[in-house]
Design an enzyme around this catalytic site. Sequence first.
Site, PDB file in Angstrom:
ATOM      1  N   ARG A 135      59.981  56.880 -10.975  1.00  0.00           N
ATOM      2  CA  ARG A 135      61.175  57.688 -11.189  1.00  0.00           C
ATOM      3  C   ARG A 135      61.300  58.281 -12.589  1.00  0.00           C
ATOM      4  O   ARG A 135      62.325  58.855 -12.919  1.00  0.00           O
ATOM      5  CB  ARG A 135      62.414  56.893 -10.770  1.00  0.00           C
ATOM      6  CG  ARG A 135      62.523  56.837  -9.232  1.00  0.00           C
ATOM      7  CD  ARG A 135      63.752  56.139  -8.726  1.00  0.00           C
ATOM      8  NE  ARG A 135      63.676  54.718  -8.917  1.00  0.00           N
ATOM      9  CZ  ARG A 135      63.015  53.875  -8.109  1.00  0.00           C
ATOM     10  NH1 ARG A 135      62.398  54.332  -7.038  1.00  0.00           N
ATOM     11  NH2 ARG A 135      62.974  52.594  -8.366  1.00  0.00           N
ATOM     12  N   ASP A 316      70.184  43.510   3.252  1.00  0.00           N
ATOM     13  CA  ASP A 316      69.438  44.277   2.255  1.00  0.00           C
ATOM     14  C   ASP A 316      70.339  45.238   1.487  1.00  0.00           C
ATOM     15  O   ASP A 316      69.964  46.368   1.208  1.00  0.00           O
ATOM     16  CB  ASP A 316      68.255  45.030   2.901  1.00  0.00           C
ATOM     17  CG  ASP A 316      67.341  45.661   1.857  1.00  0.00           C
ATOM     18  OD1 ASP A 316      67.326  45.175   0.712  1.00  0.00           O
ATOM     19  OD2 ASP A 316      66.654  46.651   2.192  1.00  0.00           O
ATOM     20  N   LYS A 343      75.053  50.612  -1.660  1.00  0.00           N
ATOM     21  CA  LYS A 343      74.407  50.667  -0.345  1.00  0.00           C
ATOM     22  C   LYS A 343      75.335  50.195   0.757  1.00  0.00           C
ATOM     23  O   LYS A 343      75.280  50.666   1.884  1.00  0.00           O
ATOM     24  CB  LYS A 343      73.184  49.731  -0.349  1.00  0.00           C
ATOM     25  CG  LYS A 343      71.823  50.375  -0.500  1.00  0.00           C
ATOM     26  CD  LYS A 343      70.778  49.275  -0.210  1.00  0.00           C
ATOM     27  CE  LYS A 343      69.364  49.762  -0.323  1.00  0.00           C
ATOM     28  NZ  LYS A 343      68.397  48.701   0.072  1.00  0.00           N
ATOM     29  N   CYS A 616      52.020  47.902   9.782  1.00  0.00           N
ATOM     30  CA  CYS A 616      51.446  49.236   9.600  1.00  0.00           C
ATOM     31  C   CYS A 616      52.485  50.339   9.403  1.00  0.00           C
ATOM     32  O   CYS A 616      52.244  51.321   8.707  1.00  0.00           O
ATOM     33  CB  CYS A 616      50.578  49.609  10.798  1.00  0.00           C
ATOM     34  SG  CYS A 616      49.471  48.291  11.339  1.00  0.00           S
ATOM     35  N   CYS A 619      53.676  52.441   6.232  1.00  0.00           N
ATOM     36  CA  CYS A 619      52.891  53.546   5.675  1.00  0.00           C
ATOM     37  C   CYS A 619      52.514  54.573   6.746  1.00  0.00           C
ATOM     38  O   CYS A 619      52.465  55.765   6.469  1.00  0.00           O
ATOM     39  CB  CYS A 619      51.611  53.023   5.027  1.00  0.00           C
ATOM     40  SG  CYS A 619      51.899  52.183   3.459  1.00  0.00           S
ATOM     41  N   HIS A 620      52.201  54.105   7.970  1.00  0.00           N
ATOM     42  CA  HIS A 620      51.661  55.011   8.976  1.00  0.00           C
ATOM     43  C   HIS A 620      52.690  55.451  10.008  1.00  0.00           C
ATOM     44  O   HIS A 620      52.323  56.088  11.001  1.00  0.00           O
ATOM     45  CB  HIS A 620      50.447  54.371   9.649  1.00  0.00           C
ATOM     46  CG  HIS A 620      49.289  54.177   8.704  1.00  0.00           C
ATOM     47  ND1 HIS A 620      48.541  55.231   8.214  1.00  0.00           N
ATOM     48  CD2 HIS A 620      48.788  53.058   8.122  1.00  0.00           C
ATOM     49  CE1 HIS A 620      47.607  54.755   7.390  1.00  0.00           C
ATOM     50  NE2 HIS A 620      47.743  53.447   7.309  1.00  0.00           N
TER      51      HIS A 620
HETATM   52 CA    CA Z   1      65.955  45.607  -1.014  1.00  0.00          CA
END
Ligand code: CA
Length: 693
Positions: A135, A316, A343, A616, A619-620
């Site tokens: 960043r 989270d 968040k 996976c 990323c995919h």
């Molecule tokens: Ca987190």
Amino acid sequence: MLIRHVSSCLFLLAFLGFASWGALKTGNDKQLSSTDPSAGDWLLYGRTSDDQRFSPLSQINEQTVANLGMVWSREMGTTRGLEATPLVQHGVLYTTGSWSVVYALDAKTGKQLWTYDPQVKRERAKFFCCDAVNRGVALYGDRLFVGTLDGTLVALDKRTGAPVWTANTADITKAYSITGAPRIAGDRVIIGNAGAENGVRGYVSAYDAETGKLAWRFYTVPGNPADGFESKAMEDAAKTWHGEWWTAGGGGTVWDAIAYDPALDLLYFGTGNASAWYRTLRGGGDNLYTASIVAVHARNGELAWHFQTTPGDNWDYDATQPLLQADLNIAGQLRKVIMQPNKNGFFYVLDRATGEFLSGTAYVSGISWATSLDPKTGRPIEAPGVAGSEAAMISPDPGGAHNWNPTAFSPATRLVYLSAKNSTQMVHVPDPKWKYDPNSHNEGLDSHEVPLHAKLDDMPPSTGELLAWDPVARKAVWRAPTPVLDGGGVLATAGNLVFQGRSDGILAAYRATDGKQLWSFDAGTGIMAPPVTYTVDGVQYLCLMVGMGGVPGLYHFPGQGPIKIGHGRIVTFALGGNAVLHPPAFGHQDPPVPVLALKASPQQVQEGARLFSTYCMQCHGAGAVAGALPDLRYSSKETLLDMENIVLRGTRASVGMPSFGTVLNAKQIGDLRAYILSPGAESAKAAEKPRTP
Ligand code: CA
């Protein structure tokens, strides 16, 4: 991993090494430490130390913006996310790209002056929750500072890009990485880290800007009590944990927001989730100082105050979103405040001298984890059944009502501007069999299908918007809906303008007072980063990084709107600019052609789908439909037949495909291959909708 949209997190660890604190040095670059640096430069991450991201420049304004056009652009050689805030000083622009690479460019022409590549080993990618991003840099005197994905803080000579010193800020045998920009407090460089999704102990460190010597370190969670506590703050925090939390690191990583008030000499930062995500897997408790806004004395790193936004976080809800400082008149009193669009869906206003809770207000719709906040203490009142051992559908999702994308406060309108997301959903399912594994993700999420997933489609659609929020009246003044869920960072200016980029590649200018869109530009690829503005030779420029990655670009969930993945670039505008962008093509136009005939049972495909979601997808892409990184459905026959070597033995580790040999076996590679080749892979994307890490 099931979420409808997500994003998350990041952090570091090392040894305790306190340097003695001397008297604050004086005579540093005054321009940098001032709260009112020269208007034509952009010297700090948030332009000024209050992180307001408001520029007093007004050559580009609500009357002239229609005449704004591109003057130069430069391809950045990546398809990953670009999240940096460029800094500008004396006509030179400093920015970062993928893999912590630093660039110095002529701010007027885009010509490259130098570049610095820290050569981060690509196999570390398995430790990144959210792409190989960075960043930005920090400036101090003749130095430039960058934190790298392998946990190093590097001081560069800003004229040449040559390293002056490096400091290893983290034990990189663990899942630490740095994606956040360093900040300057006095003559110290402040840096955090990421990794709470993978189980590390969070902390923030201060280094002497001249020498690179560690001045202090503040851990955000307590370690093993048997080793002794580093401070009273850690001893107090340990009372809010149960079981053997330290075996999984504890989390609480400081992966983005850090702010400094020079007058109070207080350093503020937000902390991430605890490890694991789920309260039942951690043994309960509030888990200080995770999911908190923390203030420490900048001279010695001692705790001044803390405010926990989400005690015992289970969803989270990192408190790592931007921290904006302002002086606001609240209930007839001028208060020095610090603000955060969290968040968790609430907009917090705290007294930044004392940490006193002033207000917390829902700024998006659909919040389901809490019914409200206690009006006196700000402690959330949880809805029933949201943090037990059963599956629960929760809004906001781990991407948050707002995430790291920079926000702005305009002293002219007295409004905070931010990209906001309504009614995002995720089905949280704690895995009762979860055990900490240093080589795997440690959220503790059970990725098996549960009946609740089928109900995600019945929920109100998730929507994105540019929001103008009055932090005193505690209400939206206007909301400008966007065709995509994910908006990027924003910039407010004295031209009565607010600029916002979006994941569909559009950069737009809005009138700050009423949200009317006045101008837009198609930057060819999705935007996550914030624009900055500066002057060179009397001309005002507007500049930003264009590149779509991170969680939205890599997981590539459905329901995000017309998100545009592609090649990353930096683009710069001025009044009368008439350069034309020619973005190179990206992605596959035609459906994949089967290159391998496989016999696979439905059970194999189903197990492959589960493994794909676990290992996976980040990323995919969800449903094996990739975004920024290779789409495995288009793999060659040779690649598909070589999957055991690639996935288990790491034969492509040097290009960023790490080995999963410690967590997967040959039979499972067969299951994954069956899933990737199954005609259902794409349609499974719909079923996988609300899944994430
Ligand atoms: Ca987190």
